[in-house]
Design a protein around this motif. Structure first.
Motif, mmCIF file in Angstrom:
data_model
loop_
_atom_site.group_PDB
_atom_site.id
_atom_site.type_symbol
_atom_site.label_atom_id
_atom_site.label_comp_id
_atom_site.label_asym_id
_atom_site.label_seq_id
_atom_site.Cartn_x
_atom_site.Cartn_y
_atom_site.Cartn_z
ATOM 1 N N LYS A 95 11.028 7.288 79.526
ATOM 2 C CA LYS A 95 11.706 6.519 78.474
ATOM 3 C C LYS A 95 12.593 7.406 77.601
ATOM 4 N N LYS A 96 12.657 8.693 77.902
ATOM 5 C CA LYS A 96 13.258 9.641 76.954
ATOM 6 C C LYS A 96 14.486 10.364 77.492
ATOM 7 N N PHE A 97 15.296 9.659 78.278
ATOM 8 C CA PHE A 97 16.500 10.299 78.822
ATOM 9 C C PHE A 97 17.379 10.863 77.714
ATOM 10 N N ASP A 98 17.559 10.121 76.629
ATOM 11 C CA ASP A 98 18.450 10.579 75.549
ATOM 12 C C ASP A 98 17.982 11.914 74.971
ATOM 13 N N ALA A 99 16.672 12.093 74.852
ATOM 14 C CA ALA A 99 16.139 13.358 74.323
ATOM 15 C C ALA A 99 16.484 14.517 75.260
ATOM 16 N N TYR A 100 16.362 14.307 76.567
ATOM 17 C CA TYR A 100 16.698 15.347 77.548
ATOM 18 C C TYR A 100 18.200 15.628 77.554
ATOM 19 N N ASN A 101 18.987 14.575 77.474
ATOM 20 C CA ASN A 101 20.440 14.741 77.484
ATOM 21 C C ASN A 101 20.906 15.507 76.242
ATOM 22 N N GLU A 102 20.289 15.226 75.098
ATOM 23 C CA GLU A 102 20.621 15.957 73.871
ATOM 24 C C GLU A 102 20.215 17.426 73.984
ATOM 25 N N GLU A 103 19.036 17.684 74.564
ATOM 26 C CA GLU A 103 18.612 19.064 74.789
ATOM 27 C C GLU A 103 19.601 19.789 75.704
ATOM 28 N N TYR A 104 20.021 19.103 76.755
ATOM 29 C CA TYR A 104 20.985 19.690 77.692
ATOM 30 C C TYR A 104 22.261 20.090 76.952
ATOM 31 N N GLU A 105 22.776 19.181 76.142
ATOM 32 C CA GLU A 105 24.012 19.458 75.395
ATOM 33 C C GLU A 105 23.832 20.642 74.446
ATOM 34 N N ARG A 106 22.692 20.698 73.770
ATOM 35 C CA ARG A 106 22.424 21.789 72.839
ATOM 36 C C ARG A 106 22.357 23.128 73.569
ATOM 37 N N ILE A 107 21.639 23.151 74.700
ATOM 38 C CA ILE A 107 21.502 24.384 75.483
ATOM 39 C C ILE A 107 22.846 24.794 76.057
ATOM 40 N N LYS A 108 23.610 23.820 76.562
ATOM 41 C CA LYS A 108 24.927 24.112 77.137
ATOM 42 C C LYS A 108 25.852 24.725 76.089
ATOM 43 N N LYS A 109 25.862 24.167 74.899
ATOM 44 C CA LYS A 109 26.709 24.707 73.825
ATOM 45 C C LYS A 109 26.339 26.153 73.532
ATOM 46 N N ASP A 110 25.035 26.429 73.467
ATOM 47 C CA ASP A 110 24.565 27.788 73.215
ATOM 48 C C ASP A 110 25.019 28.734 74.336
ATOM 49 N N LEU A 111 24.953 28.268 75.585
ATOM 50 C CA LEU A 111 25.363 29.101 76.722
ATOM 51 C C LEU A 111 26.872 29.342 76.734
ATOM 52 N N ILE A 112 27.648 28.338 76.364
ATOM 53 C CA ILE A 112 29.104 28.525 76.291
ATOM 54 C C ILE A 112 29.436 29.585 75.244
ATOM 55 N N ASP A 113 28.709 29.568 74.124
ATOM 56 C CA ASP A 113 28.901 30.603 73.108
ATOM 57 C C ASP A 113 28.595 31.986 73.669
ATOM 58 N N LYS A 114 27.578 32.073 74.552
ATOM 59 C CA LYS A 114 27.171 33.366 75.111
ATOM 60 C C LYS A 114 28.010 33.784 76.320
ATOM 61 N N LEU A 115 28.322 32.821 77.194
ATOM 62 C CA LEU A 115 28.915 33.136 78.496
ATOM 63 C C LEU A 115 30.386 32.769 78.629
ATOM 64 N N GLY A 116 30.909 31.994 77.698
ATOM 65 C CA GLY A 116 32.300 31.564 77.779
ATOM 66 C C GLY A 116 32.435 30.225 78.490
ATOM 67 N N LYS A 117 33.675 29.878 78.778
ATOM 68 C CA LYS A 117 33.973 28.589 79.402
ATOM 69 C C LYS A 117 33.402 28.519 80.816
ATOM 70 N N PRO A 118 32.711 27.412 81.150
ATOM 71 C CA PRO A 118 32.126 27.308 82.502
ATOM 72 C C PRO A 118 33.177 27.087 83.584
ATOM 73 N N THR A 119 32.816 27.419 84.813
ATOM 74 C CA THR A 119 33.669 27.194 85.978
ATOM 75 C C THR A 119 33.776 25.699 86.268
#
Length: 198
Positions: free
Chosen positions: A123-147
């Motif tokens: 029942k918690k897809f939105d929670a996972y999707n929000e976590e994904y977005e948060r983690i992705k933003k953090d990784l873009i800050d660390k690794l730069g623009k994704p391929t």
């Protein structure tokens, strides 16, 4: 004035604590440095002992570099999901070859014990999707623009069932990094896979 100072200090500590969960290791090194890194994040780090099968789908260089069972560290949830950090290395030289971070509940729990949890997590897809977005933003800050980057989840059909999936990829000459989310009836996971090509 004192209350403001205490409040500011508490906020700073909570931000520092929350960000500590997201610390990832991105340098190829000796496994002892990685263990020291995890102990620096948490001096009482919880190390797990699990047999982990490593497929060529997950690690294409599995035939070239025969790695040991990983060093696994469990990090408590700071946001919604805990992290299982897995560090695979070659035993002869102790060189780190593959890193896998799994944001997942009960990763190594008994299959039958997880049935009730899965019903709730479904029942918690939105929670996972929000976590994904948060983690992705953090990784873009660390690794730069994704391929490449899925801006939203895709529905994948597989043998009569379907699940939701997202991928973000950073691929260079020397390192491969992929952030992946799987959301299905029996798997609710965000995974970061990082390995060195040499």
């Amino acid at each position: 004035m004192k209350l403001t100072l205490i409040y500011t200090l508490l906020i700073a500590l909570s931000v520092n604590t929350a960000s500590s969960q997201e610390k990832i290791w991105t340098r190829q090194s000796n496994i002892s440095e990685v263990i020291a890194f995890e102990k620096k994040i948490n001096p009482e780090a919880k190390f797990l002992n699990q047999d982990v099968f490593l497929s060529k789908d997950h690690y294409p260089l599995a035939d070239k570099y025969k790695v040991t069972n990983p060093v696994i560290v469990y990090r408590e949830a700071m946001g919604y999901l805990p992290i299982y950090a897995e560090y695979f290395y070659t035993p002869g030289d102790s060189v780190l070859r593959l890193v896998s971070y799994d944001w997942e509940k009960g990763r190594y729990d008994n299959f039958f014990d997880k049935q009730k949890m899965w019903q709730e997590e479904n029942k918690k897809f939105d929670a996972y999707n929000e976590e994904y977005e948060r983690i992705k933003k953090d990784l873009i800050d660390k690794l730069g623009k994704p391929t490449s980057d899925d801006k939203s989840a895709k529905s994948i059909k597989n043998e009569g069932s379907s699940y939701l999936k997202r991928n973000t990829l950073w691929d260079t000459d020397s390192i491969y990094t992929e952030l992946n989310m799987i959301f299905s009836a029996g798997t609710h996971r965000i995974r970061l896979t990082l390995y060195w090509k040499k």
